[in-house]
Design a protein around this motif. Structure first.
Motif, PDB file in Angstrom:
ATOM      1  N   THR A   1       0.858  -1.179   0.000  1.00 55.34           N
ATOM      2  CA  THR A   1       0.000   0.000   0.000  1.00 55.34           C
ATOM      3  C   THR A   1       0.897   1.232   0.000  1.00 55.34           C
ATOM      4  O   THR A   1       1.891   1.287   0.712  1.00 55.34           O
ATOM      5  CB  THR A   1      -0.917   0.068   1.237  1.00 55.34           C
TER       6      THR A   1
ATOM      7  N   ARG B   1      -0.451   4.810   0.120  1.00 57.45           N
ATOM      8  CA  ARG B   1      -1.582   5.744   0.126  1.00 57.45           C
ATOM      9  C   ARG B   1      -1.103   7.114   0.588  1.00 57.45           C
ATOM     10  O   ARG B   1      -0.124   7.204   1.321  1.00 57.45           O
ATOM     11  CB  ARG B   1      -2.699   5.263   1.059  1.00 57.45           C
TER      12      ARG B   1
ATOM     13  N   LEU C   1     -13.193   9.428  -3.829  1.00 61.96           N
ATOM     14  CA  LEU C   1     -12.466  10.388  -2.993  1.00 61.96           C
ATOM     15  C   LEU C   1     -12.204  11.651  -3.816  1.00 61.96           C
ATOM     16  O   LEU C   1     -11.920  11.558  -5.014  1.00 61.96           O
ATOM     17  CB  LEU C   1     -11.115   9.780  -2.579  1.00 61.96           C
TER      18      LEU C   1
ATOM     19  N   GLY D   1      -8.710   6.682  -6.498  1.00 65.59           N
ATOM     20  CA  GLY D   1      -8.588   5.386  -5.833  1.00 65.59           C
ATOM     21  C   GLY D   1      -8.143   4.353  -6.846  1.00 65.59           C
ATOM     22  O   GLY D   1      -8.527   4.430  -8.018  1.00 65.59           O
TER      23      GLY D   1
ATOM     24  N   ASP E   1      -2.097  -0.860  -3.563  1.00 66.13           N
ATOM     25  CA  ASP E   1      -3.166   0.112  -3.305  1.00 66.13           C
ATOM     26  C   ASP E   1      -2.530   1.491  -3.408  1.00 66.13           C
ATOM     27  O   ASP E   1      -1.673   1.845  -2.594  1.00 66.13           O
ATOM     28  CB  ASP E   1      -3.762  -0.126  -1.906  1.00 66.13           C
TER      29      ASP E   1
ATOM     30  N   SER F   1      -4.205   4.465  -3.603  1.00 63.45           N
ATOM     31  CA  SER F   1      -5.252   5.478  -3.439  1.00 63.45           C
ATOM     32  C   SER F   1      -4.772   6.721  -2.671  1.00 63.45           C
ATOM     33  O   SER F   1      -3.967   6.625  -1.756  1.00 63.45           O
ATOM     34  CB  SER F   1      -6.437   4.863  -2.694  1.00 63.45           C
TER      35      SER F   1
ATOM     36  N   SER G   1      -6.025   8.122  -0.230  1.00 67.13           N
ATOM     37  CA  SER G   1      -7.099   7.858   0.733  1.00 67.13           C
ATOM     38  C   SER G   1      -6.761   8.275   2.163  1.00 67.13           C
ATOM     39  O   SER G   1      -7.434   7.853   3.092  1.00 67.13           O
ATOM     40  CB  SER G   1      -7.451   6.360   0.690  1.00 67.13           C
ATOM     41  N   ARG G   2      -5.729   9.092   2.339  1.00 69.48           N
ATOM     42  CA  ARG G   2      -5.453   9.623   3.681  1.00 69.48           C
ATOM     43  C   ARG G   2      -6.106  10.998   3.794  1.00 69.48           C
ATOM     44  O   ARG G   2      -5.784  11.900   3.000  1.00 69.48           O
ATOM     45  CB  ARG G   2      -3.958   9.750   3.965  1.00 69.48           C
ATOM     46  N   PRO G   3      -7.007  11.183   4.772  1.00 67.49           N
ATOM     47  CA  PRO G   3      -7.667  12.485   4.911  1.00 67.49           C
ATOM     48  C   PRO G   3      -6.658  13.591   5.234  1.00 67.49           C
ATOM     49  O   PRO G   3      -5.547  13.299   5.666  1.00 67.49           O
ATOM     50  CB  PRO G   3      -8.619  12.280   6.086  1.00 67.49           C
TER      51      PRO G   3
ATOM     52  N   PHE H   1      -4.911  13.408   8.504  1.00 71.54           N
ATOM     53  CA  PHE H   1      -4.122  12.212   8.837  1.00 71.54           C
ATOM     54  C   PHE H   1      -2.786  12.697   9.415  1.00 71.54           C
ATOM     55  O   PHE H   1      -2.277  13.738   9.011  1.00 71.54           O
ATOM     56  CB  PHE H   1      -3.897  11.398   7.549  1.00 71.54           C
TER      57      PHE H   1
END
Lengths: 326, 326
Positions: free
Chosen positions: A148, A150, A202, A211, A227, A229, A231-233, A236
């Motif tokens: 991953t 991300r 996202l 993503g 992965d 993405s 996808s970390r806000p 984070f």
């Protein structure tokens, strides 16, 4: 030995200035960029000289440079550097299409300058351990790998990361290549097949995929997923991360490449602060050493080309809804 | 009213269900035994009678609980439906989608409840994560990652080591997370998967699911982890946030020397009430008419259908499109 940064559009240029200054035997000359406002801000932040074109920076007399412009601008800069005999450390992905990536490799070959792709994870001591464990057969034969990589939506630094024209795509282009390179490095073979699913749930405000789940298939039956993405806000504790797990016939290992961190809870929020080895520094020191003739390059332009091909194959697969050959 | 339960099967899950029924205030009164030592032992432990034929068992109980090998489920379900006995069935509902959908149809026609033991829906972390998603805490689901990794029990004659009977790691283990993914992110429209082919593998598969709403799910199901380990993990990235659950037990601290090679793994739970008990309380409430089923019979069949598509993807190397039922 004199070194410059060609383009400050990439967020990594923020760390490289300090890395170049800290690299033994290297003198940091300054940075070039065609965007005057971006360059002025950068030069002020780093107390460094700014040059409004690649040519001006080359004219200062540089032995090597790090290319940090938006991805589609790599090729013209590399052509100028190669023509002037300047060795090239180029940000990943090398280019937004295979033809440009191949051309980058060719022009450097023809000019006789060294070309390395900026894959700092190759210099991560923990990931190097992973390579050793696989080579020593510590987990038997490798069956499968999951990775991953991300991150945050990177447009907070520069909007071009989510511009299909400038970056070649979104999350897949940004975050497939590091793991693709690590997996190629560890297995020592090339993937034969790529499958990818991408989506855009996202960050609907940008115009690219945010993503993605990519699967690589290798000739010996080994497979790996990535992965990639964004996808970390935004809140984070850090920019994101890179984790990889290898399952073998005799065991399993997992590496969090950024596990060496403090958890810092301040009144303003939580952050993760790295205390591990600075892989950017190790990468730049290695490249400088190779330019000085001390050793061969551990990462080549060819490696960057292969990783770029994998990312681009992922787009072809996502479009087709089926795996594609590579 | 205490329900009298008839157990079919005398293995690991039958014993687990029996404990759950007892905690729920019901009682296993009969265990189907056709000369098997294990059935006689289980019946004796539960102070239940051994029924020497299925017909005898169905005539004597309020509910039948089917914990037999997967490929035998449909026959037991047909016969119970024919005489109007409500059914609880361990997952997977059937060995094939055709079997599973037939089970749904016969129970619908006979108006007999068919409750499928997808126990993950009763784990408070998994159920709670879904509640957070439904409450809108992380926005629309974008990328979900699910992982269920353990060892394969080495025991002579174990039916689920026979792929023809159990469907292997995909139908027996991955089905948990496939059902959960569908429960959280909706119908699955396309799957792609790879499974380790090496002789030394106990079963290791990675799957990518695309959901009708646009979400993507990555699932790892493994029987290739070290003895004594059972790791589950869950991460859901949504348009407005990120929800993660860390491994339910500290993975590194498991002392595998305490674990028998033949032990059938179950996920660790440090809860006052085992989710297996919570599940049976729920089934009991449904059968008493005081709760609506959390898992419908068609949920059970849909999970089998997705597993079948995953298996076909592994077999053919292609991505498989699914017809969305209903």
């Amino acid at each position: 030995m004199r070194a410059g940064i060609f383009g400050v559009g990439h967020v990594h240029s923020e760390s490289y200035a300090g890395n170049l200054r800290n690299s033994p035997g290297v003198e940091f000359v300054g940075a070039s960029d065609s965007d005057p406002a971006m360059l002025a801000g950068w030069a002020a932040r780093h107390d460094a000289a700014g040059y409004s074109s690649d040519e001006e920076l080359i004219a200062e007399g540089v032995d090597f440079g790090i290319v940090c412009s938006p991805t589609n601008a790599h090729l013209p800069t590399v052509e100028r550097m190669a023509a002037a005999g300047v060795h090239v450390l180029c940000e990943k992905p090398l280019a937004t299409n295979v033809a440009d990536a191949r051309r980058i490799v060719e022009v450097c070959e023809q000019a006789g300058v060294k070309l390395m792709t900026a894959f700092p994870m190759r210099f991560s001591p923990s990931l190097t351990s992973g390579a050793d464990w696989i080579e020593q057969g510590r987990i038997g034969d490798v069956l499968a790998i999951t990775g991953t990589n991300r991150g945050h939506l990177p447009t907070d630094y520069a909007p071009w990361f989510a511009d299909k024209e400038l970056a070649g795509g979104g999350a897949v282009m940004d975050h497939t290549v590091h793991l693709a390179d690590i997996i190629r490095w560890w297995l020592g073979i090339e993937p034969e097949e790529v499958f990818a699913e991408t989506n855009h749930v996202l960050h609907p405000q940008v115009d690219v995929e945010t993503g993605g789940l990519v699967t690589l298939g290798f000739s010996d039956g080994v497979f790996a997923t990535i992965d990639c993405s964004w996808s970390r806000p935004h809140n984070f504790p850090t920019w994101g991360g890179l984790e990889i797990e290898v399952v073998g016939t005799e065991g399993v290992f997992t590496i969090d490449a950024f596990a060496q961190r403090f958890d810092l809870w301040s009144q303003g929020g939580t952050s993760w602060v790295d205390w591990g080895s600075d892989t950017n520094q190790l990468m730049i020191d290695h490249f400088a050493g190779a330019v000085r003739g001390e050793h061969d390059l551990f990462v080549t332009g060819e490696d960057g080309l292969r990783a770029t091909e994998i990312a681009l194959a992922a787009y072809r697969s996502a479009e087709a809804g089926q795996p594609v050959a590579i | 009213m205490t329900l009298g339960i008839g157990l079919v099967g005398a293995g690991n899950m039958a014993a687990t269900h029996a404990t759950g029924w007892e905690e729920a205030g019901d009682r296993v009164t009969h265990v189907l035994g056709t000369g098997s030592r294990r059935a006689a032992d289980l019946a004796s432990n539960l102070d239940a009678d051994v029924a020497t034929s299925y017909g005898e068992l169905l005539a004597a109980v309020d509910v039948v609980d089917i914990c037999s090998p997967t490929d035998t489920h449909l026959d037991y379900i047909r016969q119970a439906a024919a005489v109007g006995v409500p059914i609880v069935c361990e997952k997977p509902l059937g060995r094939t989608p055709a079997e599973a959908w037939e089970a749904v149809a016969v129970c619908e026609t006979a108006q007999v409840p068919l409750l499928i033991a997808h126990v993950v829906r009763f784990f408070p972390d998994y159920a709670g994560a879904r509640q957070r998603v439904l409450a809108g805490d992380i926005g629309q689901v974008a990328v979900m990652r699910l992982d269920r990794s353990t060892h394969f029990p080495m025991r002579e004659g174990l039916w689920f080591s026979d792929h023809a009977r159990s469907g292997g790691v995909v139908l027996d283990l991955m089905i948990h997370d496939i059902d959960y993914a569908r429960w959280v992110a909706g119908e699955v429209t396309r799957v792609y998967a790879r499974q380790a082919q090496a002789a030394g593998s106990g079963g290791h598969a990675l799957a990518t699911l695309r959901h009708a709403g646009g979400a993507l799910t990555h699932i790892q199901a493994s029987w290739d982890f070290p003895r004594g380990s059972f790791r589950t993990s869950l991460e859901i990235a949504g348009a407005d946030g990120l929800l993660t659950i860390h491994a339910s037990e500290p993975f590194a601290s498991i002392d595998s020397s305490d674990v028998e090679e033949s032990e059938i793994p179950q996920p660790p739970t440090t809860l006052a009430e085992s989710p297996y008990v919570t599940q049976m309380r729920h089934f009991s409430a449904v059968l008493h008419g005081t709760a609506e089923p959390i898992v419908s019979a068609s949920d059970g069949a849909a999970a089998v259908a997705i597993c079948d598509a995953v298996a076909r993807s592994i077999e053919t190397g292609a991505a498989i499109e699914l017809e969305v039922a209903g």
